[in-house]
Design a protein around this motif. Structure first.
Motif, PDB file in Angstrom:
ATOM      1  N   UNK A 104       0.857  -1.186   0.000  1.00  0.00           N
ATOM      2  CA  UNK A 104       0.000   0.000   0.000  1.00  0.00           C
ATOM      3  C   UNK A 104       0.894   1.236   0.000  1.00  0.00           C
ATOM      4  N   UNK A 105       0.575   2.201  -0.833  1.00  0.00           N
ATOM      5  CA  UNK A 105       1.248   3.488  -0.836  1.00  0.00           C
ATOM      6  C   UNK A 105       0.380   4.481  -0.068  1.00  0.00           C
ATOM      7  N   UNK A 106       1.003   5.192   0.858  1.00  0.00           N
ATOM      8  CA  UNK A 106       0.261   6.127   1.705  1.00  0.00           C
ATOM      9  C   UNK A 106       0.834   7.532   1.474  1.00  0.00           C
ATOM     10  N   UNK A 107       0.096   8.338   0.727  1.00  0.00           N
ATOM     11  CA  UNK A 107       0.517   9.700   0.411  1.00  0.00           C
ATOM     12  C   UNK A 107       0.185  10.655   1.548  1.00  0.00           C
ATOM     13  N   UNK A 108       1.044  11.662   1.693  1.00  0.00           N
ATOM     14  CA  UNK A 108       0.786  12.745   2.640  1.00  0.00           C
ATOM     15  C   UNK A 108       0.937  14.068   1.883  1.00  0.00           C
ATOM     16  N   UNK A 109       1.723  14.996   2.392  1.00  0.00           N
ATOM     17  CA  UNK A 109       1.958  16.289   1.734  1.00  0.00           C
ATOM     18  C   UNK A 109       3.160  16.111   0.824  1.00  0.00           C
ATOM     19  N   UNK A 110       2.978  16.219  -0.503  1.00  0.00           N
ATOM     20  CA  UNK A 110       4.026  15.825  -1.450  1.00  0.00           C
ATOM     21  C   UNK A 110       4.434  16.941  -2.404  1.00  0.00           C
ATOM     22  N   UNK A 111       4.037  18.175  -2.143  1.00  0.00           N
ATOM     23  CA  UNK A 111       4.323  19.291  -3.038  1.00  0.00           C
ATOM     24  C   UNK A 111       5.750  19.805  -2.868  1.00  0.00           C
ATOM     25  N   UNK A 112       6.027  20.950  -3.507  1.00  0.00           N
ATOM     26  CA  UNK A 112       7.314  21.648  -3.426  1.00  0.00           C
ATOM     27  C   UNK A 112       8.452  20.839  -4.040  1.00  0.00           C
ATOM     28  N   UNK A 113       8.195  20.222  -5.197  1.00  0.00           N
ATOM     29  CA  UNK A 113       9.259  19.603  -5.963  1.00  0.00           C
ATOM     30  C   UNK A 113       9.511  18.137  -5.694  1.00  0.00           C
ATOM     31  N   UNK A 114       8.759  17.521  -4.781  1.00  0.00           N
ATOM     32  CA  UNK A 114       8.945  16.093  -4.519  1.00  0.00           C
ATOM     33  C   UNK A 114       8.189  15.280  -5.564  1.00  0.00           C
ATOM     34  N   UNK A 115       6.859  15.364  -5.566  1.00  0.00           N
ATOM     35  CA  UNK A 115       6.052  14.639  -6.544  1.00  0.00           C
ATOM     36  C   UNK A 115       5.224  15.625  -7.357  1.00  0.00           C
ATOM     37  N   UNK A 418      -8.820  -3.411   4.736  1.00  0.00           N
ATOM     38  CA  UNK A 418      -9.997  -3.322   3.860  1.00  0.00           C
ATOM     39  C   UNK A 418      -9.580  -3.090   2.407  1.00  0.00           C
ATOM     40  N   UNK A 419      -8.545  -2.312   2.203  1.00  0.00           N
ATOM     41  CA  UNK A 419      -8.102  -2.000   0.839  1.00  0.00           C
ATOM     42  C   UNK A 419      -7.375  -3.184   0.199  1.00  0.00           C
ATOM     43  N   UNK A 420      -6.675  -3.973   1.007  1.00  0.00           N
ATOM     44  CA  UNK A 420      -5.992  -5.156   0.477  1.00  0.00           C
ATOM     45  C   UNK A 420      -6.988  -6.261   0.179  1.00  0.00           C
ATOM     46  N   UNK A 421      -8.038  -6.328   0.975  1.00  0.00           N
ATOM     47  CA  UNK A 421      -9.068  -7.356   0.786  1.00  0.00           C
ATOM     48  C   UNK A 421     -10.401  -6.671   0.509  1.00  0.00           C
ATOM     49  N   UNK A 422     -10.592  -6.142  -0.696  1.00  0.00           N
ATOM     50  CA  UNK A 422     -11.794  -5.349  -0.995  1.00  0.00           C
ATOM     51  C   UNK A 422     -13.090  -6.133  -0.934  1.00  0.00           C
ATOM     52  N   UNK A 423     -13.008  -7.489  -0.932  1.00  0.00           N
ATOM     53  CA  UNK A 423     -14.231  -8.285  -0.884  1.00  0.00           C
ATOM     54  C   UNK A 423     -14.662  -8.594   0.537  1.00  0.00           C
ATOM     55  N   UNK A 424     -13.912  -8.074   1.528  1.00  0.00           N
ATOM     56  CA  UNK A 424     -14.307  -8.302   2.913  1.00  0.00           C
ATOM     57  C   UNK A 424     -15.617  -7.585   3.184  1.00  0.00           C
ATOM     58  N   UNK A 425     -16.372  -8.022   4.209  1.00  0.00           N
ATOM     59  CA  UNK A 425     -17.688  -7.414   4.477  1.00  0.00           C
ATOM     60  C   UNK A 425     -17.577  -5.917   4.696  1.00  0.00           C
ATOM     61  N   UNK A 426     -18.525  -5.175   4.173  1.00  0.00           N
ATOM     62  CA  UNK A 426     -18.537  -3.730   4.349  1.00  0.00           C
ATOM     63  C   UNK A 426     -18.989  -3.388   5.766  1.00  0.00           C
ATOM     64  N   UNK A 427     -18.666  -2.154   6.151  1.00  0.00           N
ATOM     65  CA  UNK A 427     -19.096  -1.680   7.446  1.00  0.00           C
ATOM     66  C   UNK A 427     -18.152  -2.024   8.567  1.00  0.00           C
ATOM     67  N   UNK A 428     -16.910  -2.462   8.266  1.00  0.00           N
ATOM     68  CA  UNK A 428     -15.996  -2.817   9.340  1.00  0.00           C
ATOM     69  C   UNK A 428     -15.268  -1.601   9.891  1.00  0.00           C
ATOM     70  N   UNK A 429     -15.541  -0.415   9.353  1.00  0.00           N
ATOM     71  CA  UNK A 429     -15.044   0.817   9.942  1.00  0.00           C
ATOM     72  C   UNK A 429     -16.196   1.514  10.631  1.00  0.00           C
ATOM     73  N   UNK A 430     -15.897   2.152  11.804  1.00  0.00           N
ATOM     74  CA  UNK A 430     -16.980   2.832  12.472  1.00  0.00           C
ATOM     75  C   UNK A 430     -17.343   4.104  11.714  1.00  0.00           C
ATOM     76  N   UNK A 431     -18.463   4.697  12.080  1.00  0.00           N
ATOM     77  CA  UNK A 431     -19.024   5.798  11.296  1.00  0.00           C
ATOM     78  C   UNK A 431     -18.115   7.003  11.231  1.00  0.00           C
ATOM     79  N   UNK A 432     -17.257   7.204  12.235  1.00  0.00           N
ATOM     80  CA  UNK A 432     -16.372   8.359  12.225  1.00  0.00           C
ATOM     81  C   UNK A 432     -15.244   8.204  11.230  1.00  0.00           C
ATOM     82  N   UNK A 433     -15.002   6.982  10.744  1.00  0.00           N
ATOM     83  CA  UNK A 433     -13.886   6.735   9.842  1.00  0.00           C
ATOM     84  C   UNK A 433     -14.287   6.799   8.380  1.00  0.00           C
ATOM     85  N   UNK A 434     -15.531   6.613   8.054  1.00  0.00           N
ATOM     86  CA  UNK A 434     -15.897   6.366   6.658  1.00  0.00           C
ATOM     87  C   UNK A 434     -16.895   7.382   6.147  1.00  0.00           C
ATOM     88  N   UNK A 435     -16.816   7.619   4.844  1.00  0.00           N
ATOM     89  CA  UNK A 435     -17.808   8.430   4.162  1.00  0.00           C
ATOM     90  C   UNK A 435     -19.013   7.589   3.816  1.00  0.00           C
TER      91      UNK A 435
END
Length: 440
Positions: A104-115, A418-435
């Protein structure tokens, strides 16, 4: 599972500090996590600098300069020079061993000549899951880091208020088009550090069809702990019988940090207090100390504090922390102050209302109101010892409950799984984590 965090900076600026803390928290939780940054002089486990040789370090500096030069002909004035990033300059890291090895690639703040936007496209083409923690709005705008009152990001940008010549097809619109193309086939999961930012991303034209999550930045609450005020003040050589108002910023003079509002509010406060000479200021951060000489209270300027223990001591020595920022996401400084038991006074902007509960952990100020800022500072200073101790306890408890690194690390680990196993059951994140919307 291996995760690689990508950040322009390692320890400079709030976004870099937050990204580094996420990386550290995951490793302490037993998770395989690394961080790749453009350049850093600091050696730290699980952090790798892209620039290793003297030539690579010089080229990194050149990319930063070129990135800024691409914007200078378009900028409205010098005040917005670092508020907009076209992302035309960057480097291709898609073949870097850490990128290749990551699940998994996890992006953060990548401006100012990096990416650049093209660099991001090459990463997305690898078809690895990408989590993007947004520390500001840049990921879903045509180039600005905070849009203010402009809502062009909800459409396709253009007529940008940051540009000298605004037009429907200006630099912001072309930036929006480049991002639209780059994101088309990306396995992308945006994450807002605050609910406020996540909600803005959901309203955007670039991320509006994605499931946008909200996970706060973490803090090691075993390190950021209250120190008895008498001890903290003794260590800083401060008088123990004074009341101290703290102001801190990476750069004190930065326009967005609201120092002018702080200065005007202090002028009103001095008139309101019955014993104004009992109050003094404690200030740390980078910048010109001459800015402080016209403040109406005696001040103690600590400069830039490098040691975490020094920062903890400064927060603990203060009676309250004032953050008059005009634009914020989820400030590390508020989190740090509250973890040290120091109440916070700040404008109700961005993610600050999620952190400061009015008259429970501090005081939420009406936006841009100098009068209310003075009233908020006075309100905290006038609390009885019993009430102040309760404020302090509430502040500490709020951080431990919501922002402690063990809590945040587990939220990210669940999202990765969840992202590595996209077929796992939905709703395994609490409401504060997900859109509420389904991912693409």
């Amino acid at each position: 599972m291996k995760v690689l965090h990508l950040s322009t900076f390692h320890q400079f600026g709030g976004a870099a500090i937050a990204a580094n803390r996420i990386n550290q928290a995951l490793n302490r939780a037993g998770f395989s996590s690394d961080m790749l940054v453009a350049n850093t002089p600091v050696v730290e486990p699980f952090v790798t600098s892209l620039a290793q040789t003297p030539w690579q370090k010089r080229w990194n500096t050149a990319r930063f300069a070129l990135d800024r030069l691409t914007f200078m002909p378009f900028e409205r004035n010098r005040d917005v020079r670092f508020a907009f990033s076209p992302a035309l300059i960057g480097t291709d890291i898609s073949h870097h061993p850490l990128v290749q090895q990551a699940d998994i690639l996890h992006l953060h703040w990548t401006s100012f000549g990096f990416l650049s936007t093209r660099s991001l496209s090459k990463l997305f083409a690898l078809q690895k899951p990408v989590v993007w923690t947004m520390h500001d709005m840049w990921a879903f705008t045509g180039g600005c880091h905070h849009s203010g009152t402009c809502e062009g990001y909800q459409h396709h940008c253009g007529n940008c208020p940051f540009l000298r010549t605004a037009a429907p097809d200006d630099l912001s619109h072309s930036g929006w088009l480049r991002k639209q193309t780059a994101y088309q086939n990306a396995r992308l999961t945006p994450v807002g550090c605050s609910q406020w930012l996540a909600n803005r991303a959901r309203q955007s034209s670039l991320f509006g069809t994605l499931a946008v999550h909200s996970i706060p930045n973490p803090l090691d609450t075993r390190v950021f702990v209250p120190i008895p005020k008498a001890v903290a003040r003794w260590e800083l050589k401060l008088p123990d019988h004074k009341r101290f108002i703290l102001f801190a910023a990476t750069k004190v003079s930065a326009v967005g940090k609201g120092f002018s509002y702080f200065q005007k509010a202090l002028g009103l406060l001095r008139q309101q207090l019955t014993q104004p000479d009992d109050v003094e200021l404690l200030i740390f951060g980078a910048g010109d100390e001459s800015l402080l000489q016209e403040l109406p209270f005696n001040y103690h300027f600590l400069g830039s504090l490098k040691s975490v223990q020094q920062i903890v001591t400064a927060y603990s020595a203060a009676d309250l922390f004032v953050i008059p920022s005009l634009e914020e996401n989820l400030p590390n400084t508020i989190m740090e102050s509250m973890a040290c038991g120091t109440p916070v006074v700040g404008f109700g902007v961005g993610g600050i209302p999620e952190m400061v509960q009015h008259q429970q952990t501090g005081y939420l100020v009406n936006y841009r109101s100098v009068e209310d800022l003075a009233n908020g500072i006075e309100w905290v200073l006038e609390q009885s010892e019993t009430n102040f101790n309760q404020l302090s306890e509430n502040a500490r408890n709020h951080v431990v409950m919501h922002y402690d690194e063990t809590v945040v690390a587990q939220k990210y680990i669940r999202l990765y799984e969840q992202k590595i196993a996209p077929k796992s059951p939905k709703g395994d994140l609490d409401a504060s984590d997900s859109g509420s919307k389904s991912p693409l």
